[in-house]
Write an enzyme that holds these catalytic residues in place. Sequence first.
Site, mmCIF file in Angstrom:
data_model
loop_
_atom_site.group_PDB
_atom_site.id
_atom_site.type_symbol
_atom_site.label_atom_id
_atom_site.label_comp_id
_atom_site.label_asym_id
_atom_site.label_seq_id
_atom_site.Cartn_x
_atom_site.Cartn_y
_atom_site.Cartn_z
ATOM 1 N N ASP A 1 4.753 0.095 11.946
ATOM 2 C CA ASP A 1 3.451 -0.413 11.489
ATOM 3 C C ASP A 1 3.195 -1.841 11.938
ATOM 4 O O ASP A 1 2.102 -2.361 11.723
ATOM 5 C CB ASP A 1 3.343 -0.338 9.964
ATOM 6 C CG ASP A 1 3.262 1.100 9.496
ATOM 7 O OD1 ASP A 1 3.409 1.333 8.290
ATOM 8 O OD2 ASP A 1 3.076 1.984 10.350
ATOM 9 N N LYS B 1 0.838 -1.209 0.000
ATOM 10 C CA LYS B 1 0.000 0.000 0.000
ATOM 11 C C LYS B 1 0.874 1.261 0.000
ATOM 12 O O LYS B 1 0.617 2.203 -0.734
ATOM 13 C CB LYS B 1 -0.891 0.011 1.237
ATOM 14 C CG LYS B 1 -1.557 1.367 1.517
ATOM 15 C CD LYS B 1 -2.439 1.348 2.726
ATOM 16 C CE LYS B 1 -1.699 1.566 4.009
ATOM 17 N NZ LYS B 1 -1.399 2.972 4.350
ATOM 18 N N ASN B 2 1.914 1.253 0.841
ATOM 19 C CA ASN B 2 2.683 2.486 1.017
ATOM 20 C C ASN B 2 3.666 2.747 -0.109
ATOM 21 O O ASN B 2 4.197 3.845 -0.227
ATOM 22 C CB ASN B 2 3.373 2.484 2.380
ATOM 23 C CG ASN B 2 2.344 2.581 3.496
ATOM 24 O OD1 ASN B 2 1.183 2.907 3.235
ATOM 25 N ND2 ASN B 2 2.743 2.259 4.705
ATOM 26 N N ARG C 1 1.772 14.211 13.269
ATOM 27 C CA ARG C 1 2.224 13.996 11.885
ATOM 28 C C ARG C 1 2.370 15.301 11.093
ATOM 29 O O ARG C 1 1.649 15.559 10.129
ATOM 30 C CB ARG C 1 1.287 13.010 11.196
ATOM 31 C CG ARG C 1 1.197 11.713 11.976
ATOM 32 C CD ARG C 1 0.362 10.671 11.327
ATOM 33 N NE ARG C 1 1.096 10.010 10.245
ATOM 34 C CZ ARG C 1 0.544 9.026 9.514
ATOM 35 N NH1 ARG C 1 -0.691 8.673 9.718
ATOM 36 N NH2 ARG C 1 1.239 8.455 8.552
ATOM 37 N N CYS D 1 -3.675 12.294 12.991
ATOM 38 C CA CYS D 1 -4.540 11.108 12.964
ATOM 39 C C CYS D 1 -4.353 10.432 14.315
ATOM 40 O O CYS D 1 -3.728 10.956 15.218
ATOM 41 C CB CYS D 1 -4.159 10.204 11.810
ATOM 42 S SG CYS D 1 -2.626 9.380 12.117
ATOM 43 N N ARG E 1 -8.669 0.061 5.040
ATOM 44 C CA ARG E 1 -7.809 1.051 4.357
ATOM 45 C C ARG E 1 -6.545 0.378 3.836
ATOM 46 O O ARG E 1 -5.962 0.803 2.851
ATOM 47 C CB ARG E 1 -7.398 2.152 5.333
ATOM 48 C CG ARG E 1 -8.502 3.080 5.737
ATOM 49 C CD ARG E 1 -7.973 4.221 6.560
ATOM 50 N NE ARG E 1 -6.827 4.857 5.885
ATOM 51 C CZ ARG E 1 -6.135 5.843 6.435
ATOM 52 N NH1 ARG E 1 -6.440 6.286 7.638
ATOM 53 N NH2 ARG E 1 -5.123 6.383 5.793
HETATM 54 C C1 EPZ Z 1 4.466 6.554 6.361
HETATM 55 O O1 EPZ Z 1 3.815 7.625 7.020
HETATM 56 C C2 EPZ Z 1 3.441 5.431 6.293
HETATM 57 N N1 EPZ Z 1 2.277 5.872 5.538
HETATM 58 C C3 EPZ Z 1 3.032 5.031 7.708
HETATM 59 O O2 EPZ Z 1 2.191 3.888 7.582
HETATM 60 C C4 EPZ Z 1 4.264 4.605 8.485
HETATM 61 O O3 EPZ Z 1 3.896 4.347 9.827
HETATM 62 C C5 EPZ Z 1 5.311 5.731 8.462
HETATM 63 O O4 EPZ Z 1 5.607 6.095 7.098
HETATM 64 C C6 EPZ Z 1 6.615 5.311 9.121
HETATM 65 O O5 EPZ Z 1 7.130 4.198 8.459
HETATM 66 C C7 EPZ Z 1 2.378 5.875 4.193
HETATM 67 O O6 EPZ Z 1 3.400 5.537 3.624
HETATM 68 C C8 EPZ Z 1 1.142 6.297 3.449
HETATM 69 P P1 EPZ Z 1 6.968 9.623 8.309
HETATM 70 P P2 EPZ Z 1 4.516 9.084 7.007
HETATM 71 O O7 EPZ Z 1 6.942 10.905 7.559
HETATM 72 O O8 EPZ Z 1 5.227 9.271 5.720
HETATM 73 C C9 EPZ Z 1 7.752 12.841 11.711
HETATM 74 C C10 EPZ Z 1 0.272 2.613 7.766
HETATM 75 O O9 EPZ Z 1 -0.128 2.004 8.760
HETATM 76 N N2 EPZ Z 1 7.658 13.848 10.628
HETATM 77 O O10 EPZ Z 1 8.013 8.623 7.998
HETATM 78 O O11 EPZ Z 1 3.489 10.085 7.402
HETATM 79 C C11 EPZ Z 1 6.414 12.164 11.974
HETATM 80 O O12 EPZ Z 1 5.636 12.938 12.857
HETATM 81 C C12 EPZ Z 1 0.813 4.011 7.933
HETATM 82 O O13 EPZ Z 1 0.327 2.146 6.606
HETATM 83 C C13 EPZ Z 1 7.945 15.178 10.916
HETATM 84 O O14 EPZ Z 1 8.244 15.526 12.060
HETATM 85 O O15 EPZ Z 1 5.563 8.916 8.192
HETATM 86 C C14 EPZ Z 1 6.845 10.850 12.583
HETATM 87 O O16 EPZ Z 1 7.113 11.055 13.954
HETATM 88 C C15 EPZ Z 1 0.603 4.541 9.346
HETATM 89 N N3 EPZ Z 1 7.877 16.093 9.913
HETATM 90 C C16 EPZ Z 1 8.163 10.539 11.855
HETATM 91 O O17 EPZ Z 1 8.591 11.769 11.295
HETATM 92 C C17 EPZ Z 1 7.547 15.749 8.626
HETATM 93 O O18 EPZ Z 1 7.520 16.635 7.749
HETATM 94 C C18 EPZ Z 1 8.013 9.512 10.722
HETATM 95 O O19 EPZ Z 1 6.979 9.962 9.887
HETATM 96 C C19 EPZ Z 1 7.265 14.398 8.351
HETATM 97 C C20 EPZ Z 1 7.325 13.455 9.365
#
Ligand code: EPZ
Length: 430
Positions: free
Chosen positions: A305, A22-23, A122, A117, A397
Amino acid sequence: MEQYIIKGGNPLSGEVSIGGAKNAALGILAAAIMTDETVTIENVPNVRDTRVLLQAIEGIGAKVKYVYNNSVQINGGGICDMNVDYDYIKKIRASYYLLGALLGKYRQSQVALPGGCNIGSRPIDQHIKGFKALGADVQISHGKITTKAEKLSGGHVYFDVVSVGATINLMLAACLADGDTILENAAKEPHIVDVANFLNAMGANIKGAGTDVIRIKGVQRLHGTTYSIIPDQIEAGTFMFAAAATNGDVVVKDVIPKHLESLSAKLIEVGCEVVEGDDWVRVIGKGSLKSTNVKTLPYPGFPTDMQPQMAVVLALANGSSMITESIFENRFKYVDELNRMGCKIKVEGNTAYIEGVDHITGVEMSAPDLRAGAALVIAALAAEGVSQIDDIEYIQRGYEDFEGKLAMLGAVIERVDSEREAQKAKLKIS
Ligand code: EPZ
């Protein structure tokens, strides 16, 4: 609202075929609009998130043709609107990949600000920092992010945090920029590599995906291609952990074992037997589970995840375990529901302290988010008696035909969409 009715106690056994990631699909579907030629994408998981993103893509004028269940053709030639509506972003955050895709192709984009969420606030500050480094003007007002670049030039981006989304969004924007871009402290997940490979199949020039430094040489344009998405490591892991929690014997097929290494390692640590083939992994329960400790980390560490699913396995293990969630600040919402089943889990800050119990019982509960919902299903499969899980649209989802695949493995599970049907299902399976 749809619900699952589950009768626990059956060890899962048999084979299950794993779908596309999915991701990876969400980044790839957004990237597909960056050419005016037709792109064919195979092994697309038919889940709510991909369906909503395809609706968003159609909403801005691209042509989308569903070839068959898991294959889609996209042509971004007719895009006439750079503004992605809030109701798409409200449904899935990953619509924000259209920010980078439209900025890269048209030098402008506008997408509603994604909310937080259930797993954390996020923010998207790293995405914005990256777009600005490429010379884009980024404005946030009235709940929308608007990007515009007279000239989009290559830049040097050092991410303050490892971010899957920001890494993908910047690869999208940079691949058609003028000049070279370097992304440092980049995310290394398999889905990052898959999006980079897809963009390169369209004529992009991206090197280093899968390491923490990604180098992108901007090209003039991208062309059509046919591409198949990698298997979903989290769907695979969910079934592997369901096998462990029910003391079953399950083969997950059509996977890349390398992507599952951190999961297989933990399953061996808790006492399961794990056998790896070329494109399959077999998990065999050995009667009891051992405690261990886990800390979620960016890839190749243990994936966040899979954190809720790990908690269920450890809740059924002998002894004390600890899970530290280092990625998101609010990813233990499912613990209350597990404790109502008889688990003994205490959360302090970003750590869950787990005392294993020898049995849990079925209850009525609600899925708080996608992966927590999957974990509650695993707990219900391992519990004595019948469970009802509400709000399963969260689970849908990210899992295609979850109940069908589990039933094929011997689970007693029904999806119902009314209280009356729920009562009938409970009578039938009790
Ligand atoms: C992706 O989310 C995945 N979603 C998430 O999967 C997954 O948990 C996550 O990566 C971590 O592997 C998709 O790919 C659609 P991040 P994403 O940016 O990209 C912080 C699922 O269950 N951050 O890697 O939103 C953030 O708050 C979902 O399939 C900032 O601070 O995650 C978090 O603490 C849930 N500033 C950390 O980084 C930013 O601009 C990692 O977030 C971006 C992120």
